[in-house]
Design an enzyme around this catalytic site. Sequence first.
Site, PDB file in Angstrom:
ATOM      1  N   CYS A 152     -40.324  21.974 -49.134  1.00  0.00           N
ATOM      2  CA  CYS A 152     -40.865  20.643 -49.425  1.00  0.00           C
ATOM      3  C   CYS A 152     -42.207  20.370 -48.760  1.00  0.00           C
ATOM      4  CB  CYS A 152     -39.835  19.580 -49.060  1.00  0.00           C
ATOM      5  SG  CYS A 152     -38.317  19.832 -49.993  1.00  0.00           S
ATOM      6  N   HIS A 285     -43.763  12.008 -44.536  1.00  0.00           N
ATOM      7  CA  HIS A 285     -42.845  12.789 -45.377  1.00  0.00           C
ATOM      8  C   HIS A 285     -41.685  11.872 -45.761  1.00  0.00           C
ATOM      9  CE1 HIS A 285     -41.014  16.252 -47.120  1.00  0.00           C
ATOM     10  NE2 HIS A 285     -39.962  16.210 -46.326  1.00  0.00           N
ATOM     11  N   HIS A 320     -38.213  12.104 -54.151  1.00  0.00           N
ATOM     12  CA  HIS A 320     -38.660  13.326 -53.490  1.00  0.00           C
ATOM     13  C   HIS A 320     -38.979  14.357 -54.559  1.00  0.00           C
ATOM     14  CE1 HIS A 320     -39.412  16.432 -50.777  1.00  0.00           C
ATOM     15  NE2 HIS A 320     -38.359  16.352 -49.963  1.00  0.00           N
TER      16      HIS A 320
END
Lengths: 703, 209
Positions: A152, A285, A320
Site C-alpha cells: 500500500c 496514510h 483505500h
Amino acid sequence: VSAVRVVVTGVGLVTSLGDGAASTLARLFDGDRGFADVSLFSTDGYVSHVAAEATWLDARGGSRSDALAVRAAAEALAQAGIDPRRERVDLVLAASVAGMFETEEPLTRVHLGQSSDVDLDLLRAHPTSAPADAIVARLGPFASARTVCSACSSGAMALGIAMDRLRRGDADVVLAGGVDALARLTFAGFSALASLDPSPCRPFDRDRLGLTLGEGAAMLVLERADRARDRGASALAEALGFSAACEAHHVTQPEGGGATAERVMRAALAGGGLEIDELGHVGAHGTGTPRNDAMEAEALARLLGGRPVPVSSVKAQIGHTLAAAGAVAAAVAVGAIKLGKVPPAAGISHPDETLAITLAAPRARSAPVRAVLVDAFGFGGNDASLVFGAAGMGDPADVVDVGPIAITGVTTLGPLGRDADPLRYVDDGAIADVSRGGDDPSGWLPPELARRADRTGRDAIALALALGDGDVEGLGVVVGSAFPASDASAAFWARVLAKGPRLAPPALFPALVPSSAASLTSIALGARGPSLAVCELGATPVAAVATAIDLLRGGHARSMLAIAVEPASPLVERVLAPACSRVLAGPRGAGGAAIRLEPASRGRRAMALVEVAAVCPEPPLVRGPRGRAAAFVVDDPDAPLVAALGWAGVPRRSVRPRAGWHEAAGGFALAAAATAIDRGDLDEALVAVAAPGRFSVCLLVRQ
Amino acid sequence: VAVDRGDDELRRVLEAQEGLVGVQAEVVLEGRIDLAEHPDVGARAEELLAVARDDDRLHVVVEPRLEDRLVELAHHLVRVRVHRRIRESQRRDAATRLVGDQVVHLGDLPPPFDRATTSRPMSAPFVREIKQLLVDELDLRGVLADAIDEDAALFGEGLGLDSLDALQIAVAVEERFAVRLPEGDAARPVFRSVATIAAYVAEKAKPAE
C-alpha cells in the site's frame, strides 16, 4: 552539483467520487464521501458490504484496473500538454490487484483442475504489469516503462523513483502514479484479517474499526522545472522530497511507536529542504484501522512537535485504493497546493482524543497551502513519504553522485542446485530435467523465516541468505517476479469458494500481495532499506537490477539485492505463461538468481560494473562491444535483439538448455555474465532478453 | 497392522529431501506396531541403529544412505515421520524438519523418544487436537505438536504467536469444531493458551443430551 527542481505539470485522478481530477477534487474538498454497497460482486457473508466503487467506470474490453489507469494517464498527459508519441516520456506505475477481478474465477477453475479452457486474451490482463502495458498500448510508446509494488505504499514509491530519476537528470518527463481496482480476493482477504469496517471507514475517529476498500488511479506528470518553464507549461506544484524504508518488523502489523515511519517522514522533508513550519497539511496514510492510525499519529506527533498542522486521510472519502493510495494522496496534495484548499478530514464523529494530532476541518478550508507531506505505508512495513510544495518552496538537496554501480555478489537457485557456479548455466549440453527447477528451500531455511512465505518467498529468502550482507540497516531488496502470488491467490480463492467467506484463511492473505516475497526477505534479513517488487514478464530480472540501481543512486540504500524468481506451477505453466509470455512449448524450469549491487566507491570487491540496465518498449541505444565480449541471452529468440543492439559479432551464450525457460531465466544470464567478467574471461558482457512488449538490456563491464 | 502410507508416498517424501545429501539425519518412525506380530520390524530397526523402542513407538537414527531401507520398513507402520537435522541455517545451529506429517520441530527440543514425554498422562479433551491444529494451520515449522506446552502463553514470550495467528486459529477452530471463538475483549481469556482454547471448545462442542 545543484539539484534539478522537479515540477508537476499534469494530474489525472479517477476515483469513486469522479472520472477526473476536477470532479473528484471538487467533491473531495466539499467533504463528500464516495461509499455505497458493492455492486460488482456479492458481499454475502462478509462483515462489510460497502466499498468506494467507481460505478461510473465502463471497463468493457479490458480490466477495470487497465481502464482506470488509462483514464488517469490520459488526463494527466492532456493537462500537461505532453504526448509520449512526440517526446521522450518514461512511465513508472504502481499496481497490485491489476486484472484480479476479471481473472480470479477462471484462474481458480484452472487451479482446481475443473477447466483449462480459459480465454487467453482475458488472462493478459492478469499480471501486475498489465495496467502499465495498457497505458503503453493506448498512449505510448514510452521511452521506458516499469511496474513497481510495495503493497500500500506502492504509489508513493513509483512517484519517488520518478522524482529521483528527474532530479539526477536521467529523464526529462516521467508519467508516474498508481492504480488498483476492487476485487473479490482483496475484499475477502481484508475481511479475513478483520480489517474491514462494517461502516464506511473513519480514519482517526475514536470508534474506527478498519478500512474500506476503494478503487481508482492517480497519475502525475513530473517534469524538470527548467524544461517545463522553457515550453511554457504551468507548474501545479513542486515535487520536493521522497524517502522509503522497510520496518522489517511484521507482515501485517505496523511497528509500534512508528519509529521507521517518523524516520521516513523526516528524510522526505530533509530531502526537499523544507522546514516543518512550512507544512500546510499532512495527507496521512490513515487507513482507519486502529493500529495504523495510532502508529501514524504517534510518529506525526513527534515529527510535528505540537505544531497544529492539519492532518487528514483521503481514504475517509474514496476508500483505500491500495497500490494507488500514495499516488491518490499525492494528487490531492497537488490539488490542495494549486487551489489553496486544506483538504478535509471527513467521516469523523468522535475524534480519537488519544491521538496527539490536529485533524483538518470536515470541509476544505481556503488557505494558502505551501507544502504537504504525504504518507503511504504498506504490508510488510513498507513506509514511504513524499513532500510537495508550492512553486519555489523548499530547497531540494543536491544530487549526490554515488558513481558507478558494481555487482559484488551473485548466487543462483535452479536445476543445478543451490549456489552452483553460474557459468555452468552457459556450459554446453542441456540438462535432462530442467523443470525440476531446484529444491524447495523449506528443506533448509530456518523454519521461522520460511513461515508464511509461498514458494516465491522461500526462493527469494533462500537466495538473499546465500548472498547475505552484514550491513542490513542500509540494505534494500527488490524481488522481481512475473506472476507473483498468482498461484497462492487461486488457492486462497478456491478455499473461500469451498468454505465460505467466514472461513477465508487470514494467515494466507498477506502472501498474496505482489511484494510479499520482498517483504518477507527484508524481514528475514532485518534489511531496512526500501523493499519492493517489480513485474515485467521476461524482462523482470533486468528490471530488478535497474530499479535497485535507481534506489542506490537516489541514496535510499547503501546496497541492494536484486532478486528474480519464478517458481514452477501448473497454473503459470498451463495458462499464464502461454497467455502473457507467449511461450507455449518446452520445459519451463524454475528458480532464480540474486545479485548484490552497491556503489563501487563503497570499496567492496566488484565482480563487474553495470554500465546500462534498461527495460524499454523499443530496443535501447547501446554502444558496440569492446575487448573480449560476449552476449548472454535466455534463448535464440533473443538473438534479433542482440543484433539490433549491434552485438551480433560476439559469441552468444544461452541459459535455456540448462536453466530452462521462464520469466526469471534472465537472472541466470546476469549471474553468468558477471561471473565471466569476474573470472577475467571477458571484458564486457551484454545481457539481452526480449519479452512481449518490452526489451531488457544490461551491459556489464570490467572495473 | 493398518498401513495408510504406501511405498510411493513415502518414497516421494524421502526424495523431496534428496538435495541435502551428507547432512546428519535423524529419522523418527512412529506408529502402532505389534512387535510380537512383526519381530522383523524391530530387527531391521536395530540394524538401522535403533535408539529406543517401547510398546507403540520406534525411534531410529540413520545415516542418509540408509534411508531407502525405510521404504521397506514403511509397510509396517501406521504413521511415518521423517526428520532431518540441518546444520547450515544462519540463525540456528540445528533445525530438524519433519516432512511426513508436514510437522516440523527444531533440533534443540528434547528428543522425542524421551520417556517423560511419551508417557505423559492423558490430556484434557481437545488439547491434543488444538496443538495439532496450531502446527498445521499456523505453518509452525519448527514445532512438534507434542512439544507445545498447553499452558504456555500463546502470544508474546510464550509461543510467540501474533494477532494474525489469532485470526487464523479462530477460523481453523470454527472450521474444525464448528465452534466460534469469542472476539474482542471476550477473546482474551480464551486465547490465553492451548488449554484455555481446548476448554472453550470442549464446553461449546458438548453434544446436546
